[in-house]
Design a protein around this motif. Sequence first.
Motif, PDB file in Angstrom:
ATOM      1  N   MET A 178       0.858  -1.170   0.000  1.00 18.45           N
ATOM      2  CA  MET A 178       0.000   0.000   0.000  1.00 18.45           C
ATOM      3  C   MET A 178       0.909   1.240   0.000  1.00 18.45           C
ATOM      4  O   MET A 178       1.853   1.326   0.774  1.00 18.45           O
ATOM      5  CB  MET A 178      -0.918  -0.010   1.232  1.00 18.45           C
ATOM      6  CG  MET A 178      -1.839   1.169   1.297  1.00 18.45           C
ATOM      7  SD  MET A 178      -2.893   1.278   2.772  1.00 18.45           S
ATOM      8  CE  MET A 178      -3.841  -0.203   2.683  1.00 18.45           C
ATOM      9  N   SER A 179       0.540   2.191  -0.831  1.00 16.81           N
ATOM     10  CA  SER A 179       1.325   3.425  -0.905  1.00 16.81           C
ATOM     11  C   SER A 179       1.115   4.258   0.359  1.00 16.81           C
ATOM     12  O   SER A 179       0.088   4.130   1.031  1.00 16.81           O
ATOM     13  CB  SER A 179       0.915   4.223  -2.142  1.00 16.81           C
ATOM     14  OG  SER A 179      -0.396   4.730  -1.977  1.00 16.81           O
ATOM     15  N   PRO A 180       2.082   5.117   0.670  1.00 22.56           N
ATOM     16  CA  PRO A 180       1.937   5.958   1.874  1.00 22.56           C
ATOM     17  C   PRO A 180       0.698   6.859   1.824  1.00 22.56           C
ATOM     18  O   PRO A 180       0.070   7.095   2.848  1.00 22.56           O
ATOM     19  CB  PRO A 180       3.224   6.791   1.892  1.00 22.56           C
ATOM     20  CG  PRO A 180       4.205   6.002   1.109  1.00 22.56           C
ATOM     21  CD  PRO A 180       3.413   5.271   0.073  1.00 22.56           C
ATOM     22  N   GLU A 181       0.353   7.364   0.642  1.00 28.89           N
ATOM     23  CA  GLU A 181      -0.833   8.221   0.515  1.00 28.89           C
ATOM     24  C   GLU A 181      -2.105   7.433   0.790  1.00 28.89           C
ATOM     25  O   GLU A 181      -3.022   7.915   1.450  1.00 28.89           O
ATOM     26  CB  GLU A 181      -0.905   8.841  -0.886  1.00 28.89           C
ATOM     27  CG  GLU A 181       0.227   9.785  -1.204  1.00 28.89           C
ATOM     28  CD  GLU A 181       1.478   9.073  -1.707  1.00 28.89           C
ATOM     29  OE1 GLU A 181       1.382   7.900  -2.137  1.00 28.89           O
ATOM     30  OE2 GLU A 181       2.553   9.685  -1.644  1.00 28.89           O
ATOM     31  N   LYS A 182      -2.138   6.221   0.260  1.00 24.40           N
ATOM     32  CA  LYS A 182      -3.310   5.367   0.466  1.00 24.40           C
ATOM     33  C   LYS A 182      -3.420   4.951   1.935  1.00 24.40           C
ATOM     34  O   LYS A 182      -4.511   4.909   2.496  1.00 24.40           O
ATOM     35  CB  LYS A 182      -3.218   4.139  -0.440  1.00 24.40           C
ATOM     36  CG  LYS A 182      -4.507   3.401  -0.612  1.00 24.40           C
ATOM     37  CD  LYS A 182      -4.378   2.307  -1.671  1.00 24.40           C
ATOM     38  CE  LYS A 182      -5.679   1.585  -1.848  1.00 24.40           C
ATOM     39  NZ  LYS A 182      -5.595   0.503  -2.832  1.00 24.40           N
ATOM     40  N   ALA A 183      -2.278   4.651   2.569  1.00 24.96           N
ATOM     41  CA  ALA A 183      -2.277   4.282   3.990  1.00 24.96           C
ATOM     42  C   ALA A 183      -2.739   5.451   4.847  1.00 24.96           C
ATOM     43  O   ALA A 183      -3.507   5.276   5.798  1.00 24.96           O
ATOM     44  CB  ALA A 183      -0.887   3.823   4.404  1.00 24.96           C
ATOM     45  N   GLN A 184      -2.299   6.655   4.497  1.00 28.55           N
ATOM     46  CA  GLN A 184      -2.715   7.828   5.256  1.00 28.55           C
ATOM     47  C   GLN A 184      -4.218   8.067   5.094  1.00 28.55           C
ATOM     48  O   GLN A 184      -4.904   8.393   6.058  1.00 28.55           O
ATOM     49  CB  GLN A 184      -1.935   9.055   4.803  1.00 28.55           C
ATOM     50  CG  GLN A 184      -2.225  10.276   5.642  1.00 28.55           C
ATOM     51  CD  GLN A 184      -1.355  11.456   5.244  1.00 28.55           C
ATOM     52  OE1 GLN A 184      -0.626  11.416   4.269  1.00 28.55           O
ATOM     53  NE2 GLN A 184      -1.448  12.515   6.024  1.00 28.55           N
TER      54      GLN A 184
END
Length: 84
Positions: free
Chosen positions: A1-7
């Motif tokens: 999961m990308s950091p943006e998606k995780a955030q």
Amino acid sequence: MSPEKAQAYWKENITTILKLLVVWFIVSFGCGIIFINELNAIEISGVKLGFWFAQQGAIYVFVILIFVYVKAMTKIDEKYGVDE
């Protein structure tokens, strides 16, 4: 999961938790303490509604909120692809 998606996932998770905590606060503190005099004007089967909320209603709402949280988190998990 990308950091943006995780955030985005955690932001939605925290938002859901905060909304449910506000509902629980309103029911437990508001109905059981603040609005008790207004609610006591209503009787159901001889029990004043304010007393009922203070003794049992807040607990019932808390249990219902647990199920609402599970359902909401299942949808969020599926949305972000982290479901089991």
